[in-house]
Design a protein around this motif. Structure first.
Motif, PDB file in Angstrom:
ATOM      1  N   ALA A 161     -31.061 -11.316  -6.368  1.00 27.20           N
ATOM      2  CA  ALA A 161     -30.141 -12.162  -5.612  1.00 27.20           C
ATOM      3  C   ALA A 161     -30.744 -13.551  -5.513  1.00 27.20           C
ATOM      4  N   THR A 162     -29.918 -14.515  -5.220  1.00 31.61           N
ATOM      5  CA  THR A 162     -30.366 -15.896  -5.078  1.00 31.61           C
ATOM      6  C   THR A 162     -31.185 -16.069  -3.803  1.00 31.61           C
ATOM      7  N   THR A 163     -32.266 -16.817  -3.883  1.00 27.98           N
ATOM      8  CA  THR A 163     -33.038 -17.199  -2.705  1.00 27.98           C
ATOM      9  C   THR A 163     -32.650 -18.626  -2.338  1.00 27.98           C
ATOM     10  N   CYS A 164     -32.253 -18.832  -1.081  1.00 24.45           N
ATOM     11  CA  CYS A 164     -31.745 -20.157  -0.722  1.00 24.45           C
ATOM     12  C   CYS A 164     -32.376 -20.704   0.547  1.00 24.45           C
ATOM     13  N   ALA A 165     -33.424 -20.059   1.073  1.00 24.27           N
ATOM     14  CA  ALA A 165     -34.051 -20.533   2.303  1.00 24.27           C
ATOM     15  C   ALA A 165     -35.568 -20.462   2.168  1.00 24.27           C
ATOM     16  N   VAL A 166     -36.274 -21.225   3.009  1.00 23.84           N
ATOM     17  CA  VAL A 166     -37.725 -21.267   2.930  1.00 23.84           C
ATOM     18  C   VAL A 166     -38.348 -19.923   3.293  1.00 23.84           C
ATOM     19  N   ASP A 167     -37.618 -19.108   4.079  1.00 25.84           N
ATOM     20  CA  ASP A 167     -38.149 -17.790   4.430  1.00 25.84           C
ATOM     21  C   ASP A 167     -37.827 -16.749   3.365  1.00 25.84           C
ATOM     22  N   GLU A 168     -37.329 -17.226   2.203  1.00 26.91           N
ATOM     23  CA  GLU A 168     -37.072 -16.378   1.041  1.00 26.91           C
ATOM     24  C   GLU A 168     -36.024 -15.293   1.308  1.00 26.91           C
ATOM     25  N   THR A 169     -35.067 -15.582   2.165  1.00 26.87           N
ATOM     26  CA  THR A 169     -33.956 -14.664   2.359  1.00 26.87           C
ATOM     27  C   THR A 169     -32.858 -14.981   1.348  1.00 26.87           C
ATOM     28  N   HIS A 170     -31.894 -14.075   1.253  1.00 27.19           N
ATOM     29  CA  HIS A 170     -30.873 -14.177   0.210  1.00 27.19           C
ATOM     30  C   HIS A 170     -29.462 -14.405   0.762  1.00 27.19           C
ATOM     31  N   ALA A 171     -29.367 -14.879   1.998  1.00 24.64           N
ATOM     32  CA  ALA A 171     -28.055 -15.087   2.608  1.00 24.64           C
ATOM     33  C   ALA A 171     -27.453 -16.387   2.096  1.00 24.64           C
ATOM     34  N   CYS A 172     -27.007 -16.352   0.841  1.00 18.83           N
ATOM     35  CA  CYS A 172     -26.548 -17.562   0.155  1.00 18.83           C
ATOM     36  C   CYS A 172     -25.059 -17.552  -0.162  1.00 18.83           C
ATOM     37  N   TRP A 173     -24.450 -16.385  -0.128  1.00 21.37           N
ATOM     38  CA  TRP A 173     -23.044 -16.248  -0.512  1.00 21.37           C
ATOM     39  C   TRP A 173     -22.163 -16.713   0.635  1.00 21.37           C
ATOM     40  N   GLY A 174     -20.833 -16.648   0.459  1.00 20.19           N
ATOM     41  CA  GLY A 174     -19.924 -17.120   1.497  1.00 20.19           C
ATOM     42  C   GLY A 174     -19.964 -16.264   2.754  1.00 20.19           C
ATOM     43  N   ARG A 175     -19.347 -16.766   3.813  1.00 19.33           N
ATOM     44  CA  ARG A 175     -19.282 -16.038   5.078  1.00 19.33           C
ATOM     45  C   ARG A 175     -18.053 -15.130   5.115  1.00 19.33           C
ATOM     46  N   HIS A 176     -18.261 -13.871   5.463  1.00 18.15           N
ATOM     47  CA  HIS A 176     -17.164 -12.907   5.586  1.00 18.15           C
ATOM     48  C   HIS A 176     -16.329 -12.852   4.307  1.00 18.15           C
ATOM     49  N   THR A 177     -16.980 -12.857   3.155  1.00 16.70           N
ATOM     50  CA  THR A 177     -16.254 -12.796   1.891  1.00 16.70           C
ATOM     51  C   THR A 177     -15.712 -11.394   1.636  1.00 16.70           C
ATOM     52  N   ALA A 178     -14.682 -11.328   0.814  1.00 16.04           N
ATOM     53  CA  ALA A 178     -14.094 -10.045   0.442  1.00 16.04           C
ATOM     54  C   ALA A 178     -13.482 -10.171  -0.940  1.00 16.04           C
ATOM     55  N   SER A 179     -13.721  -9.177  -1.797  1.00 14.95           N
ATOM     56  CA  SER A 179     -13.095  -9.098  -3.105  1.00 14.95           C
ATOM     57  C   SER A 179     -13.758 -10.042  -4.117  1.00 14.95           C
ATOM     58  N   LEU A 180     -13.862  -9.590  -5.360  1.00 13.75           N
ATOM     59  CA  LEU A 180     -14.388 -10.388  -6.457  1.00 13.75           C
ATOM     60  C   LEU A 180     -13.451 -10.254  -7.655  1.00 13.75           C
ATOM     61  N   SER A 181     -13.208 -11.356  -8.332  1.00 16.47           N
ATOM     62  CA  SER A 181     -12.349 -11.338  -9.517  1.00 16.47           C
ATOM     63  C   SER A 181     -12.895 -12.336 -10.530  1.00 16.47           C
ATOM     64  N   TYR A 182     -13.069 -11.891 -11.775  1.00 18.18           N
ATOM     65  CA  TYR A 182     -13.645 -12.744 -12.815  1.00 18.18           C
ATOM     66  C   TYR A 182     -12.567 -13.253 -13.750  1.00 18.18           C
ATOM     67  N   TRP A 183     -12.490 -14.575 -13.885  1.00 16.71           N
ATOM     68  CA  TRP A 183     -11.532 -15.228 -14.781  1.00 16.71           C
ATOM     69  C   TRP A 183     -12.299 -15.617 -16.042  1.00 16.71           C
ATOM     70  N   ALA A 184     -12.201 -14.768 -17.069  1.00 17.35           N
ATOM     71  CA  ALA A 184     -13.030 -14.932 -18.258  1.00 17.35           C
ATOM     72  C   ALA A 184     -12.766 -16.250 -18.978  1.00 17.35           C
ATOM     73  N   GLU A 185     -11.531 -16.701 -19.005  1.00 21.39           N
ATOM     74  CA  GLU A 185     -11.175 -17.919 -19.723  1.00 21.39           C
ATOM     75  C   GLU A 185     -11.975 -19.121 -19.225  1.00 21.39           C
TER      76      GLU A 185
END
Length: 460
Positions: A397-421
């Motif tokens: 996972a991405t590291t985005c803080a000096v304490d090396e935590t991975h809380a980098c994604w959006g807040r309260h996200t839901a669902s993933l969809s990939y648009w290949a084009e």
């Protein structure tokens, strides 16, 4: 001598107390660090574990039930014929705000790293609604490999009526609607709502579909939507227009009504779990559907699913799995089934990620196996989530803080969809109807896209 001995005992007692106090503080600090790490997504879930036991894989089995074509044709005639997606887009009546017009709270819900390249905020009436909750997203990039439905680029977002603390009438609770978003102009998204319904009385009436809509996939002309222990199927060639504008849903005096919505989308079939009752409390029971996505990199194309357990519940392991789409003539957009109308999972894994809100499987060209992207909800409400990339060999996972935590994604996200084009990974933030888990204000609602390449480049 007694005096000196008493002083020595006092010194030893004070030293012991200091040692115990220091130990207690250290333990408290360690517990705080662990708690903070868990809340911020610091725990590495490790690799996926493949599910191979026959008794376990049987729990993923689905039974297909398609709506009688005569019933669908009758309903179509009753409502004056079908309308196409383009007509719905031509009648959009709500405009999404671009990133520059989003509020500070809305932009704060976007991922910390990698940066969202596109972000849109809802019409104010929907952005602040306490009665409706955005839960899922799919696009014309799912429906067609070239990313279009006809001449249009389209995003669909599923919302559910979900606010037990409001004065919402019982008959309105649990309603499900789809936002048909005109995505032809990347600088100006606009949308129109359609209500999900199910045919009744041989097609002479319809009733509302009550679904959490936590997962949704548009494949060819079919739209798959989660309904806890089943998948509901809709046909994008069978959108119907309703002229009545009353609060009722179904046949009324003089015609039909759909709770004030102009368009309805009726079910054309379902796939119900046949391996026993599903449970969100027991990882030994059949899994309840939470999220869905499409994998065009598998052979054949496949529908990917996940289940949900509460974030931080380390006693349970969630499952992610897939079903193959049919390649048989006349079964476009449906799952591959056997002679009994059953569809079995072609692949399944257990993951140590808790609070799974979205799942995506994608195999890079030339790679031997697919990677699984799993969206993890933080233990503490209001925090950013974590997007893990997992395989059987480990997790990153991405590291985005000096304490090396991975809380980098959006807040309260839901669902993933990939648009290949466009190589874009789409998701949305749910917000929280009536407030977050900590009793605070509702989290902001944003639809955004991040290049999948950026997600991979940011991984440690």
């Amino acid at each position: 001598m007694k005096h000196r001995g008493r002083h020595r005992r006092r010194r030893r007692t004070r030293a012991l107390r200091a040692t115990l106090a220091g130990t207690a503080l250290a333990l408290t600090a360690a517990a705080t660090l662990i708690s903070t790490s868990q809340a911020a997504g610091g725990n590495n879930p490790g690799g996926l574990t493949r599910v191979t036991d026959a008794a376990e894989t049987a729990k993923f089995r689905l039974h297909e039930e398609l709506t009688d074509r005569g019933t669908l044709n009758t309903l179509t005639r009753e409502l004056g014929g079908t309308v196409d997606v383009h007509e719905v887009l031509a009648s959009v009546d709500r405009t999404m705000r671009g990133r520059s017009a989003c509020d500070t709270d809305e932009t704060a819900a976007l991922p910390v790293k990698p940066t969202a390249t596109r972000a849109y905020c809802w019409d104010r009436r929907d952005a602040t609604s306490t009665r409706w909750l955005p839960r899922s997203v799919t696009t014309s990039g799912d429906s067609d490999a070239y990313g279009h439905w006809g001449a249009d680029r389209v995003v669909l977002s599923g919302w559910t009526q979900h606010d037990p603390r409001s004065d919402t009438p019982a008959e309105d609770r649990g309603l499900a609607r789809i936002a048909f978003i005109d995505a032809n102009n990347p600088d100006s998204f606009a949308y129109r709502w359609a209500l999900l319904v199910a045919p009744l009385d041989g097609g002479k009436d319809f009733t509302p579909v009550r679904s959490g809509v936590s997962g949704m996939v548009w494949y060819q002309d079919k739209l798959f939507v989660t309904a806890r222990d089943s998948l509901l199927v809709f046909d994008l060639h069978r959108i119907l227009r309703v002229d009545g504008d009353g609060a009722a849903v179904g046949r009324v005096k003089g015609g039909y009504s759909a709770n004030g919505y102009r368009y309805v989308l009726p079910t054309v079939g379902s796939y119900r779990l046949s391996g026993g009752s599903c449970s969100t409390d027991d990882d030994r029971a059949a899994p309840c559907f939470t999220s869905l996505s499409l994998d065009r990199t598998s052979t054949p194309d496949s529908l990917v699913a996940s289940e949900w357990f509460a974030p931080g519940d380390s006693g349970r392991t969630a499952r992610v799995w897939r079903y193959a789409f049919s390649t048989a003539p006349g079964r476009g957009g449906l799952l591959a089934t056997d002679a009994h109308g059953d569809a079995g999972a072609t692949e399944a894994y257990r993951t140590e990620v808790s609070g799974v809100q979205g799942v995506l499987s994608h195999r890079e060209f030339g790679a031997e196996k697919a990677d699984w992207y799993v969206d993890r909800t933080p233990v503490v409400g209001g925090r950013h989530g974590t997007l893990w990339r997992q395989s059987t060999s480990g997790a990153k996972a991405t590291t985005c803080a000096v304490d090396e935590t991975h809380a980098c994604w959006g807040r309260h996200t839901a669902s993933l969809s990939y648009w290949a084009e466009t190589d874009e990974l789409w998701t949305l933030t749910e917000g929280a109807a009536g407030g977050d888990d900590e009793g605070g204000p509702a989290a902001a609602r944003v639809l955004y896209a991040v290049p999948l390449r950026s997600v991979d480049d940011a991984l440690d």
